[in-house]
Scaffold this motif. Structure first.
Motif, PDB file in Angstrom:
ATOM      1  N   VAL A 198       9.789  -1.619  -1.839  1.00  0.00           N
ATOM      2  CA  VAL A 198      10.591  -0.384  -1.769  1.00  0.00           C
ATOM      3  C   VAL A 198      10.190   0.588  -2.868  1.00  0.00           C
ATOM      4  O   VAL A 198       9.626   0.200  -3.883  1.00  0.00           O
ATOM      5  N   ALA A 199      10.494   1.851  -2.655  1.00  0.00           N
ATOM      6  CA  ALA A 199      10.296   2.882  -3.679  1.00  0.00           C
ATOM      7  C   ALA A 199      11.577   2.977  -4.498  1.00  0.00           C
ATOM      8  O   ALA A 199      12.610   2.475  -4.061  1.00  0.00           O
ATOM      9  N   PRO A 200      11.541   3.625  -5.676  1.00  0.00           N
ATOM     10  CA  PRO A 200      12.814   3.815  -6.401  1.00  0.00           C
ATOM     11  C   PRO A 200      13.786   4.590  -5.518  1.00  0.00           C
ATOM     12  O   PRO A 200      13.357   5.476  -4.767  1.00  0.00           O
TER      13      PRO A 200
ATOM     14  N   ALA B 127      -2.901  -1.130   0.248  1.00  0.00           N
ATOM     15  CA  ALA B 127      -4.238  -1.737   0.295  1.00  0.00           C
ATOM     16  C   ALA B 127      -5.199  -0.857   1.103  1.00  0.00           C
ATOM     17  O   ALA B 127      -6.393  -0.792   0.813  1.00  0.00           O
ATOM     18  N   ASP B 128      -4.667  -0.148   2.125  1.00  0.00           N
ATOM     19  CA  ASP B 128      -5.513   0.742   2.957  1.00  0.00           C
ATOM     20  C   ASP B 128      -6.126   1.854   2.096  1.00  0.00           C
ATOM     21  O   ASP B 128      -7.254   2.285   2.321  1.00  0.00           O
ATOM     22  N   VAL B 129      -5.334   2.318   1.120  1.00  0.00           N
ATOM     23  CA  VAL B 129      -5.782   3.419   0.268  1.00  0.00           C
ATOM     24  C   VAL B 129      -7.065   3.036  -0.462  1.00  0.00           C
ATOM     25  O   VAL B 129      -7.991   3.831  -0.591  1.00  0.00           O
TER      26      VAL B 129
ATOM     27  N   PRO C 158       8.166   8.251 -16.216  1.00  0.00           N
ATOM     28  CA  PRO C 158       7.795   6.924 -15.687  1.00  0.00           C
ATOM     29  C   PRO C 158       8.437   6.614 -14.327  1.00  0.00           C
ATOM     30  O   PRO C 158       7.836   5.930 -13.503  1.00  0.00           O
ATOM     31  N   VAL C 159       9.644   7.154 -14.089  1.00  0.00           N
ATOM     32  CA  VAL C 159      10.308   6.950 -12.779  1.00  0.00           C
ATOM     33  C   VAL C 159       9.436   7.568 -11.685  1.00  0.00           C
ATOM     34  O   VAL C 159       9.211   6.970 -10.626  1.00  0.00           O
ATOM     35  N   ILE C 160       8.912   8.770 -11.972  1.00  0.00           N
ATOM     36  CA  ILE C 160       8.058   9.439 -10.995  1.00  0.00           C
ATOM     37  C   ILE C 160       6.756   8.653 -10.824  1.00  0.00           C
ATOM     38  O   ILE C 160       6.249   8.499  -9.717  1.00  0.00           O
ATOM     39  N   GLY C 161       6.226   8.118 -11.939  1.00  0.00           N
ATOM     40  CA  GLY C 161       5.017   7.286 -11.875  1.00  0.00           C
ATOM     41  C   GLY C 161       5.202   6.088 -10.962  1.00  0.00           C
ATOM     42  O   GLY C 161       4.357   5.789 -10.112  1.00  0.00           O
ATOM     43  N   VAL C 162       6.352   5.408 -11.109  1.00  0.00           N
ATOM     44  CA  VAL C 162       6.668   4.240 -10.268  1.00  0.00           C
ATOM     45  C   VAL C 162       6.781   4.657  -8.807  1.00  0.00           C
ATOM     46  O   VAL C 162       6.281   3.982  -7.902  1.00  0.00           O
ATOM     47  N   MET C 163       7.411   5.801  -8.588  1.00  0.00           N
ATOM     48  CA  MET C 163       7.572   6.302  -7.219  1.00  0.00           C
ATOM     49  C   MET C 163       6.208   6.613  -6.598  1.00  0.00           C
ATOM     50  O   MET C 163       5.949   6.293  -5.439  1.00  0.00           O
ATOM     51  N   LEU C 164       5.317   7.237  -7.369  1.00  0.00           N
ATOM     52  CA  LEU C 164       3.983   7.553  -6.853  1.00  0.00           C
ATOM     53  C   LEU C 164       3.211   6.277  -6.546  1.00  0.00           C
ATOM     54  O   LEU C 164       2.492   6.201  -5.551  1.00  0.00           O
ATOM     55  N   GLY C 165       3.382   5.269  -7.392  1.00  0.00           N
ATOM     56  CA  GLY C 165       2.713   3.978  -7.168  1.00  0.00           C
ATOM     57  C   GLY C 165       3.172   3.300  -5.892  1.00  0.00           C
ATOM     58  O   GLY C 165       2.414   2.569  -5.251  1.00  0.00           O
ATOM     59  N   SER C 166       4.420   3.582  -5.474  1.00  0.00           N
ATOM     60  CA  SER C 166       4.941   2.966  -4.246  1.00  0.00           C
ATOM     61  C   SER C 166       4.240   3.523  -3.006  1.00  0.00           C
ATOM     62  O   SER C 166       4.325   2.959  -1.925  1.00  0.00           O
TER      63      SER C 166
ATOM     64  N   GLY D 266       1.671   0.471  -8.214  1.00  0.00           N
ATOM     65  CA  GLY D 266       0.697   0.317  -7.124  1.00  0.00           C
ATOM     66  C   GLY D 266       0.294  -1.139  -6.958  1.00  0.00           C
ATOM     67  O   GLY D 266       0.256  -1.670  -5.836  1.00  0.00           O
ATOM     68  N   VAL D 267       0.017  -1.814  -8.076  1.00  0.00           N
ATOM     69  CA  VAL D 267      -0.365  -3.242  -8.049  1.00  0.00           C
ATOM     70  C   VAL D 267       0.778  -4.067  -7.463  1.00  0.00           C
ATOM     71  O   VAL D 267       0.566  -4.921  -6.591  1.00  0.00           O
ATOM     72  N   ALA D 268       2.013  -3.800  -7.941  1.00  0.00           N
ATOM     73  CA  ALA D 268       3.183  -4.550  -7.459  1.00  0.00           C
ATOM     74  C   ALA D 268       3.399  -4.359  -5.960  1.00  0.00           C
ATOM     75  O   ALA D 268       3.760  -5.297  -5.249  1.00  0.00           O
ATOM     76  N   HIS D 269       3.146  -3.135  -5.471  1.00  0.00           N
ATOM     77  CA  HIS D 269       3.333  -2.866  -4.038  1.00  0.00           C
ATOM     78  C   HIS D 269       2.217  -3.472  -3.192  1.00  0.00           C
ATOM     79  O   HIS D 269       2.473  -4.013  -2.119  1.00  0.00           O
ATOM     80  N   ILE D 270       0.968  -3.383  -3.680  1.00  0.00           N
ATOM     81  CA  ILE D 270      -0.157  -3.975  -2.942  1.00  0.00           C
ATOM     82  C   ILE D 270      -0.001  -5.500  -2.882  1.00  0.00           C
ATOM     83  O   ILE D 270      -0.246  -6.122  -1.853  1.00  0.00           O
ATOM     84  N   ALA D 271       0.445  -6.091  -4.001  1.00  0.00           N
ATOM     85  CA  ALA D 271       0.628  -7.555  -4.052  1.00  0.00           C
ATOM     86  C   ALA D 271       1.834  -8.006  -3.232  1.00  0.00           C
ATOM     87  O   ALA D 271       1.984  -9.199  -2.939  1.00  0.00           O
ATOM     88  N   GLY D 272       2.703  -7.046  -2.871  1.00  0.00           N
ATOM     89  CA  GLY D 272       3.882  -7.389  -2.068  1.00  0.00           C
ATOM     90  C   GLY D 272       5.051  -7.937  -2.866  1.00  0.00           C
ATOM     91  O   GLY D 272       6.002  -8.474  -2.314  1.00  0.00           O
ATOM     92  N   TRP D 273       4.993  -7.806  -4.210  1.00  0.00           N
ATOM     93  CA  TRP D 273       6.118  -8.278  -5.038  1.00  0.00           C
ATOM     94  C   TRP D 273       7.349  -7.409  -4.799  1.00  0.00           C
ATOM     95  O   TRP D 273       8.475  -7.846  -4.967  1.00  0.00           O
TER      96      TRP D 273
END
Length: 351
Positions: free
Chosen positions: A232-234, A75-77, A63-71, A222-229
């Motif tokens: 940063v990455a882990p 929105a451009d993607v 899951p840590v890697i999942g969170v990192m990939l989501g970072s 990904g949602v948290a990063h796109i929303a701007g909440w």
């Protein structure tokens, strides 16, 4: 090892992994924190060192890697989704091509029985192929070794291809910036990233997502990063710990195998993997010409390594993580869904 603590073999494997990672980092190898532990533990397994894979840590680091990939998702993607269509259309063709080549290698060169050759050749997830292959009556050990060797060889090949052919290396300034980021990350950032990891893994499993422990956290992150909440990455320290663990687990898959088995399986896997990668380069070139996606990215999307490993490699090489991860998730899902059907089809045709 009588009388020793049951965790000692796992601790030893992680120690060997960390030393391998440090050595690979020192010599500036591509993806050092995964390649180093992987190679060091493969050698240790061949030398009969009393090691065991720290498999129990896997559910915590994935899951840590999942969170990192989501970072890496922005929105451009989302605006690029249309340009991914060509890759998606070519993916089933590539899979048929890669699996066919690989099957021929295991069946003709290796003399494997049809079931073992079929499930050894499928470029899907190691655990899923092992379960399906065993259920169909294949040789579990050979299937496991074939997939472990494929992942090991493809990561080494791809990392070297990037470093030597494309001139793309990992680390450098970005890594340094991430270390500094360790001090800039707030308690709220930690809380949000932690929720993405835990909740993502639970929701992913509940919704029956493919590769749920990595895909669930990746979506939420990904949602948290796109929303701007969170922006940063882990911190790199967690990411390195995750990579050392994954690398160690891959290397320790060779524990208990005889040198002759390893030599045969790695030899066959090297031939199959190399031919698969030639096919991947060909398909990647086609994608570049049709949709203009960079060669490096298209190549990573088609390289049939493990999802976690290929995603880490993509991130380390500074490529589009969302594109590559999504393609690998679709590839693995396609293989898991279609392998039993194709297997039955080939058996009835021959019968």
């Amino acid at each position: 090892m009588h009388g020793s603590h049951p965790f000692m073999p796992q601790f030893l494997a992680l120690t060997i992994g960390l030393c391998g990672g440090l050595a690979a980092y020192y010599f500036a190898l591509p993806l050092p924190w995964m390649l180093g532990p992987m190679v060091a533990n493969t050698v240790a397994a061949m030398l009969r060192a009393p090691i065991a894979g720290p498999d129990r840590l896997r559910p915590y680091v994935i899951p840590v890697i999942g969170v990192m990939l989501g970072s890496g998702v922005s929105a451009d993607v989302l605006g690029l989704l249309g340009s991914w269509l060509i890759t998606l259309l070519l993916l089933p063709l590539f899979l048929i091509c890669a699996a066919g080549i690989s099957y021929a290698v295991y069946r003709r060169l290796g003399g494997y029985d049809p079931v073992t050759a079929f499930y050894s050749a499928m470029p899907g997830g190691i655990n899923e192929m092992l379960i399906l292959g065993a259920a169909a009556g294949g040789d579990e050990r050979r299937i496991a070794l074939a997939h472990a060797a494929r992942v090991l060889i493809i990561i080494v090949f791809v990392a070297l291809f990037f470093g030597l052919v494309l001139g793309v290396t990992s680390g450098g300034e970005e890594a340094r910036a991430q270390w500094i980021g360790l001090y800039q990350i707030t308690a709220l950032d930690y809380a949000i990233l932690g929720i993405c990891a835990v909740l993502g893994a639970i929701l992913g499993k509940w919704l029956g997502l493919p590769a749920a422990p990595i895909f669930g956290p990746m979506i939420l992150s990904g949602v948290a990063h796109i929303a701007g909440w969170v922006t940063v990455a882990p911190p790199t320290i967690f990411v390195i710990a995750a990579q050392v663990t994954i690398g160690t687990i891959i290397g320790t898959r060779f524990v208990g195998a005889t040198l002759r088995e390893i030599r045969t399986d790695i030899g066959l896997s090297a031939v199959a993997s190399f031919l698969m990668l030639i096919a991947a380069v060909g398909f990647a070139e086609l994608i570049v010409r049709i949709s203009g996606i960079p060669l490096a990215q298209a190549f990573l999307a088609f390289s049939p390594g493990g999802l976690t490993e290929m995603s880490l490699l993509t991130l380390a090489m500074g490529q589009d993580v969302a594109y590559v991860s999504v393609m690998h998730i679709i590839r693995i899902t396609m293989v898991i869904a279609l392998a039993p059907f194709l297997f039955t089809l080939t058996r009835t045709r021959k019968g």
